[in-house]
Design a protein around this motif. Structure first.
Motif, PDB file in Angstrom:
ATOM      1  N   ALA A   1      85.438 101.379  61.974  1.00 37.43           N
ATOM      2  CA  ALA A   1      85.625 101.537  63.419  1.00 37.43           C
ATOM      3  C   ALA A   1      87.055 101.217  63.842  1.00 37.43           C
ATOM      4  O   ALA A   1      87.513 101.693  64.884  1.00 37.43           O
ATOM      5  N   SER A   2      87.759 100.426  63.030  1.00 35.20           N
ATOM      6  CA  SER A   2      89.140 100.089  63.374  1.00 35.20           C
ATOM      7  C   SER A   2      90.036 101.326  63.358  1.00 35.20           C
ATOM      8  O   SER A   2      91.057 101.373  64.046  1.00 35.20           O
ATOM      9  N   GLY A   3      89.671 102.315  62.541  1.00 33.37           N
ATOM     10  CA  GLY A   3      90.484 103.518  62.431  1.00 33.37           C
ATOM     11  C   GLY A   3      91.811 103.291  61.746  1.00 33.37           C
ATOM     12  O   GLY A   3      92.668 104.184  61.744  1.00 33.37           O
ATOM     13  N   HIS A   4      91.980 102.136  61.137  1.00 36.11           N
ATOM     14  CA  HIS A   4      93.263 101.784  60.525  1.00 36.11           C
ATOM     15  C   HIS A   4      93.249 102.169  59.053  1.00 36.11           C
ATOM     16  O   HIS A   4      92.383 101.738  58.288  1.00 36.11           O
ATOM     17  N   GLU A   5      94.234 102.960  58.640  1.00 38.21           N
ATOM     18  CA  GLU A   5      94.230 103.524  57.293  1.00 38.21           C
ATOM     19  C   GLU A   5      94.331 102.458  56.210  1.00 38.21           C
ATOM     20  O   GLU A   5      93.666 102.546  55.177  1.00 38.21           O
ATOM     21  N   ASN A   6      95.183 101.450  56.413  1.00 37.05           N
ATOM     22  CA  ASN A   6      95.328 100.425  55.378  1.00 37.05           C
ATOM     23  C   ASN A   6      94.042  99.622  55.184  1.00 37.05           C
ATOM     24  O   ASN A   6      93.666  99.290  54.052  1.00 37.05           O
TER      25      ASN A   6
ATOM     26  N   PHE B   1      95.893  94.722  62.499  1.00 36.26           N
ATOM     27  CA  PHE B   1      95.183  95.428  61.430  1.00 36.26           C
ATOM     28  C   PHE B   1      95.992  95.434  60.135  1.00 36.26           C
ATOM     29  O   PHE B   1      95.437  95.312  59.045  1.00 36.26           O
ATOM     30  N   ASP B   2      97.310  95.591  60.273  1.00 37.99           N
ATOM     31  CA  ASP B   2      98.167  95.521  59.079  1.00 37.99           C
ATOM     32  C   ASP B   2      98.064  94.149  58.421  1.00 37.99           C
ATOM     33  O   ASP B   2      97.984  94.037  57.194  1.00 37.99           O
ATOM     34  N   LEU B   3      98.066  93.107  59.244  1.00 42.50           N
ATOM     35  CA  LEU B   3      97.971  91.750  58.710  1.00 42.50           C
ATOM     36  C   LEU B   3      96.601  91.503  58.076  1.00 42.50           C
ATOM     37  O   LEU B   3      96.496  90.850  57.031  1.00 42.50           O
ATOM     38  N   ALA B   4      95.549  92.028  58.693  1.00 43.12           N
ATOM     39  CA  ALA B   4      94.206  91.894  58.114  1.00 43.12           C
ATOM     40  C   ALA B   4      94.143  92.598  56.760  1.00 43.12           C
ATOM     41  O   ALA B   4      93.531  92.095  55.808  1.00 43.12           O
ATOM     42  N   ALA B   5      94.794  93.755  56.682  1.00 41.93           N
ATOM     43  CA  ALA B   5      94.845  94.468  55.396  1.00 41.93           C
ATOM     44  C   ALA B   5      95.633  93.658  54.364  1.00 41.93           C
ATOM     45  O   ALA B   5      95.279  93.640  53.179  1.00 41.93           O
ATOM     46  N   ASP B   6      96.691  92.982  54.819  1.00 40.37           N
ATOM     47  CA  ASP B   6      97.466  92.128  53.901  1.00 40.37           C
ATOM     48  C   ASP B   6      96.595  91.015  53.329  1.00 40.37           C
ATOM     49  O   ASP B   6      96.729  90.652  52.152  1.00 40.37           O
ATOM     50  N   VAL B   7      95.727  90.463  54.164  1.00 42.01           N
ATOM     51  CA  VAL B   7      94.826  89.412  53.674  1.00 42.01           C
ATOM     52  C   VAL B   7      93.891  89.987  52.612  1.00 42.01           C
ATOM     53  O   VAL B   7      93.665  89.369  51.565  1.00 42.01           O
TER      54      VAL B   7
ATOM     55  N   PHE C   1     103.920  86.159  53.627  1.00 41.77           N
ATOM     56  CA  PHE C   1     102.486  86.054  53.898  1.00 41.77           C
ATOM     57  C   PHE C   1     101.691  86.028  52.595  1.00 41.77           C
ATOM     58  O   PHE C   1     100.729  85.266  52.450  1.00 41.77           O
ATOM     59  N   ASP C   2     102.090  86.849  51.632  1.00 42.94           N
ATOM     60  CA  ASP C   2     101.356  86.877  50.358  1.00 42.94           C
ATOM     61  C   ASP C   2     101.487  85.545  49.621  1.00 42.94           C
ATOM     62  O   ASP C   2     100.546  85.087  48.972  1.00 42.94           O
ATOM     63  N   ASN C   3     102.670  84.895  49.732  1.00 43.87           N
ATOM     64  CA  ASN C   3     102.852  83.594  49.092  1.00 43.87           C
ATOM     65  C   ASN C   3     101.959  82.537  49.741  1.00 43.87           C
ATOM     66  O   ASN C   3     101.424  81.659  49.064  1.00 43.87           O
ATOM     67  N   ILE C   4     101.821  82.634  51.052  1.00 44.88           N
ATOM     68  CA  ILE C   4     100.947  81.699  51.771  1.00 44.88           C
ATOM     69  C   ILE C   4      99.490  81.929  51.393  1.00 44.88           C
ATOM     70  O   ILE C   4      98.736  80.987  51.107  1.00 44.88           O
ATOM     71  N   LEU C   5      99.085  83.190  51.361  1.00 45.46           N
ATOM     72  CA  LEU C   5      97.684  83.529  51.116  1.00 45.46           C
ATOM     73  C   LEU C   5      97.244  83.184  49.701  1.00 45.46           C
ATOM     74  O   LEU C   5      96.044  83.070  49.432  1.00 45.46           O
ATOM     75  N   TYR C   6      98.194  83.019  48.799  1.00 45.19           N
ATOM     76  CA  TYR C   6      97.829  82.625  47.438  1.00 45.19           C
ATOM     77  C   TYR C   6      97.029  81.322  47.450  1.00 45.19           C
ATOM     78  O   TYR C   6      96.139  81.114  46.622  1.00 45.19           O
ATOM     79  N   PHE C   7      97.324  80.441  48.407  1.00 42.77           N
ATOM     80  CA  PHE C   7      96.697  79.125  48.445  1.00 42.77           C
ATOM     81  C   PHE C   7      95.422  79.106  49.288  1.00 42.77           C
ATOM     82  O   PHE C   7      94.782  78.062  49.413  1.00 42.77           O
ATOM     83  N   ALA C   8      95.066  80.234  49.890  1.00 35.86           N
ATOM     84  CA  ALA C   8      93.852  80.302  50.705  1.00 35.86           C
ATOM     85  C   ALA C   8      92.659  80.700  49.847  1.00 35.86           C
ATOM     86  O   ALA C   8      92.766  81.596  49.005  1.00 35.86           O
ATOM     87  N   ASN C   9      91.525  80.049  50.053  1.00 37.23           N
ATOM     88  CA  ASN C   9      90.327  80.456  49.337  1.00 37.23           C
ATOM     89  C   ASN C   9      89.648  81.607  50.072  1.00 37.23           C
ATOM     90  O   ASN C   9      90.106  82.030  51.142  1.00 37.23           O
ATOM     91  N   ASP C  10      88.554  82.115  49.518  1.00 40.00           N
ATOM     92  CA  ASP C  10      87.934  83.294  50.108  1.00 40.00           C
ATOM     93  C   ASP C  10      87.425  83.035  51.525  1.00 40.00           C
ATOM     94  O   ASP C  10      87.555  83.902  52.409  1.00 40.00           O
ATOM     95  N   CYS C  11      86.881  81.842  51.783  1.00 37.35           N
ATOM     96  CA  CYS C  11      86.389  81.543  53.130  1.00 37.35           C
ATOM     97  C   CYS C  11      87.539  81.453  54.135  1.00 37.35           C
ATOM     98  O   CYS C  11      87.409  81.898  55.289  1.00 37.35           O
ATOM     99  N   GLU C  12      88.661  80.880  53.715  1.00 39.28           N
ATOM    100  CA  GLU C  12      89.827  80.793  54.600  1.00 39.28           C
ATOM    101  C   GLU C  12      90.405  82.177  54.880  1.00 39.28           C
ATOM    102  O   GLU C  12      90.830  82.474  56.010  1.00 39.28           O
ATOM    103  N   LYS C  13      90.401  83.028  53.870  1.00 37.98           N
ATOM    104  CA  LYS C  13      90.859  84.404  54.090  1.00 37.98           C
ATOM    105  C   LYS C  13      89.929  85.132  55.056  1.00 37.98           C
ATOM    106  O   LYS C  13      90.386  85.883  55.930  1.00 37.98           O
TER     107      LYS C  13
END
Length: 587
Positions: A185-190, A155-161, A126-138
């Motif tokens: 409000a998500s209550g998610h620690e990451n 939520f984990d994936l959103a934190a990865d982004v 996922f991190d390799n893919i996100l390297y090519f995403a710009n801020d709006c795409e993220k």
């Protein structure tokens, strides 16, 4: 790709039929039809679980499709090859438009909820893919995840982004677009920790320090200056303690740094109160240390060593001190590492100078995120010769940071439940794939013993000298024994390593040594171990815009990948006349 009549409805039987005969050979790559993609989407509810090769092929075919749709012939020729690795093939996303990149990413995310092998691939890449995403795409991906309650681990994936942010500026923009209320409000620690990083590192970066003292400053000027620096640090402490995220790791790290710096300032003032010139020098050094801390979020500190004196009593040695040159070199190392890899590295909290770490030990990394650098490291002539004149402090610090980044929040040791095998550390750095480059393996304890004289490893009943090329059970390899841990490792005899032999002692040292060379001697690493340079470049992208490095790497990879005549598991007739000691092994 799929031989299904497009006019017929797709059934579970169609899906099973398509995957019944093993991987489909890639003879020519054609764009996937909507029908083919629908088959994969149907897997969400069909109950069929893809095997590893099927998941890999799905990803490859989607990427091949993006490559096929590129107008530039050179791009198509670069990526439409069967032998290309998945990590290299992901590079086609650099040329994808937003629709292609987001469509590919969202399909991966959706399938990962029901397909364990797709989930594994997403976790790894996922991190390799996100390297090519710009801020709006993220931002769109985060919104998609937060608004899709059926997606597992959303939520984990959103934190990865968020963790893929190229720098603090992008991280701050993304958290502002999402909104603090929504994150909390998500209550998610990451997710909350990502927001906390943006808040506290953003606050620290916004602070202004007083200008350095003039060399001829008086004692009174030094006192005023000490108070000015102290006020900045007290402002940091007050902000950390009063914020609603006061209990976050980001807040606590910054709070500890500020408290430590205040103590350092008081110590300097008391130690040099009768020498304004020395105090001026130390205060200016402390200011530069604080500047590094505010910029990179890493505490630069002094340490002391407890030791037993001749009477068996514990004593504390003189506090080791950073010089102005040392601090500049620390800043240089941190600046050499792309910012995104420093923003969220849990194993990089403090860089501490100590008088000694034991005989011959230059640096050490600790589980709490502290790196200790011994006095022995500074201007170490042997290290500088080995690294073509590069500062020994830079190399040792880069090496230790390499360890910390690779391990990250993961585990670093031996996994005895699966193998035994090497634990992966931080998943985003694909350590399992790095291990393959040298063929690193752990030998089961019941397969070997040590000869009485300690000179031989007896593996499966056969005696071998450690650290020398051998042929065992059809494999050309080198054995490395670690008596302290009673561990036996092996790597391929023809494996390529960075310059220092220390890189051959374990896969962790292999990675850390390569990382140091990647930062400071990229051309040498390309020459000696091009595949390892490529692995690091695909993760860190430090030389993405360096055309000279790209040309050197392409040439080195082409040469390394040319078919070569190798001695691989020679037949018994050859073993009678060929002795491993007589072979000129190139390491």
């Amino acid at each position: 790709m799929f031989a299904i009549d497009t006019d017929l409805p797709i059934t579970n039987a169609d899906i099973a039929k398509e995957f019944a005969n093993g991987p489909i050979p890639i003879v020519s790559v054609q764009p996937l039809s909507e029908q083919a993609l629908s088959i994969y989407r149907l897997l969400d509810w069909s109950g069929i679980k893809l095997e590893s090769w099927q998941a890999e092929q799905w990803v490859r075919e989607r990427l091949y499709t993006i490559a096929e749709q590129q107008a530039d012939k050179s791009i198509r020729e670069k990526f439409l090859v069967r032998e290309i690795s998945q990590r290299e093939l992901l590079g086609v996303l650099e040329y994808a438009d937003s629709e292609q990149l987001l469509g590919f990413s969202k399909d991966l995310i959706l399938l990962s909820g029901t397909q364990p092998e797709i989930e594994r691939l997403l976790r790894d890449k996922f991190d390799n893919i996100l390297y090519f995403a710009n801020d709006c795409e993220k931002h769109e991906l985060i919104t998609f995840l937060l608004e899709s309650p059926d997606i597992r681990n959303r939520f984990d994936l959103a934190a990865d982004v968020l963790r893929s942010s190229e720098n603090l500026e992008e991280l701050t923009w993304l958290t502002e677009q999402i909104g603090a209320d929504r994150i909390l409000a998500s209550g998610h620690e990451n997710l909350k920790e990502c927001y906390a990083q943006a808040v506290f590192k953003g606050f620290a970066a916004s602070l202004t320090l007083p200008a350095p003292l003039p060399k001829d400053a008086t004692v009174e000027q030094c006192k005023v200056y000490t108070q000015q620096l102290t006020e900045v640090l007290e402002e940091i402490m007050e902000y950390c303690l009063s914020h609603e995220l006061a209990g976050s790791k980001a807040a606590m790290d910054l709070l500890r740094t500020a408290a430590s710096d205040i103590a350092d300032l008081r110590f300097e003032e008391s130690l040099y109160q009768d020498s304004p010139a020395a105090l001026t020098e130390r205060l200016n050094i402390n200011r530069t240390m604080l500047q590094i801390e505010l910029m990179y979020g890493v505490n630069v500190s002094y340490g002391s060593n407890d030791f037993l004196d001749v009477f068996g009593l514990f004593r504390t040695s003189t506090v080791a001190r950073w010089s102005a040159k040392d601090v500049e070199e620390i800043a240089d190392v941190l600046a050499a590492i792309p910012e995104k890899h420093l923003l969220f590295s849990p194993n990089l909290r403090e860089i501490q100078r100590v008088t000694s770490l034991g005989p011959g030990v230059l640096g050490a990394r600790y589980g709490n995120g502290t790196i200790k650098i011994a006095d022995l490291t500074i201007s170490h002539q042997g290290m500088m010769r080995a690294y073509q004149g590069v500062s020994s402090l830079k190399i040792v610090l880069a090496h230790e940071i390499g360890h910390g980044i690779q391990i990250g929040a993961g585990r670093s040791g031996i996994d005895y439940d699966n193998g035994p095998s090497f634990e992966a550390g931080e998943e985003r750095y694909d350590f399992d794939e790095y291990l393959v480059l040298s063929g690193w393996t752990v030998i089961e304890r019941d397969r070997y013993e040590i000869s009485e004289d300690g000179e031989f490893i007896i593996l499966d009943g056969e005696p071998y000298k450690p650290e020398e090329p051998i042929v065992h059970d059809g494999r050309n390899m080198v054995l490395v024994f670690h008596p302290e841990q009673d561990l036996l490792f092996a790597y391929d005899s023809d494996a390529k390593f960075s310059y220092r032999p220390y890189s051959r002692t374990s896969p962790w040292e292999d990675f850390a040594e390569a990382f140091a060379e990647y930062l400071y001697l990229p051309e040498r690493l390309i020459e000696m171990a091009p595949e390892k340079f490529l692995h690091l470049e695909l993760e860190f992208r430090r030389y993405h815009n360096d055309e000279k490095i790209k040309r050197l790497l392409d040439a080195a990879l082409q040469k390394a990948r040319e078919p070569q005549l190798t001695l691989n598991a020679p037949p018994p007739s050859l073993l009678a006349v060929v002795n491993a000691k007589d072979i000129d092994w190139v390491m």
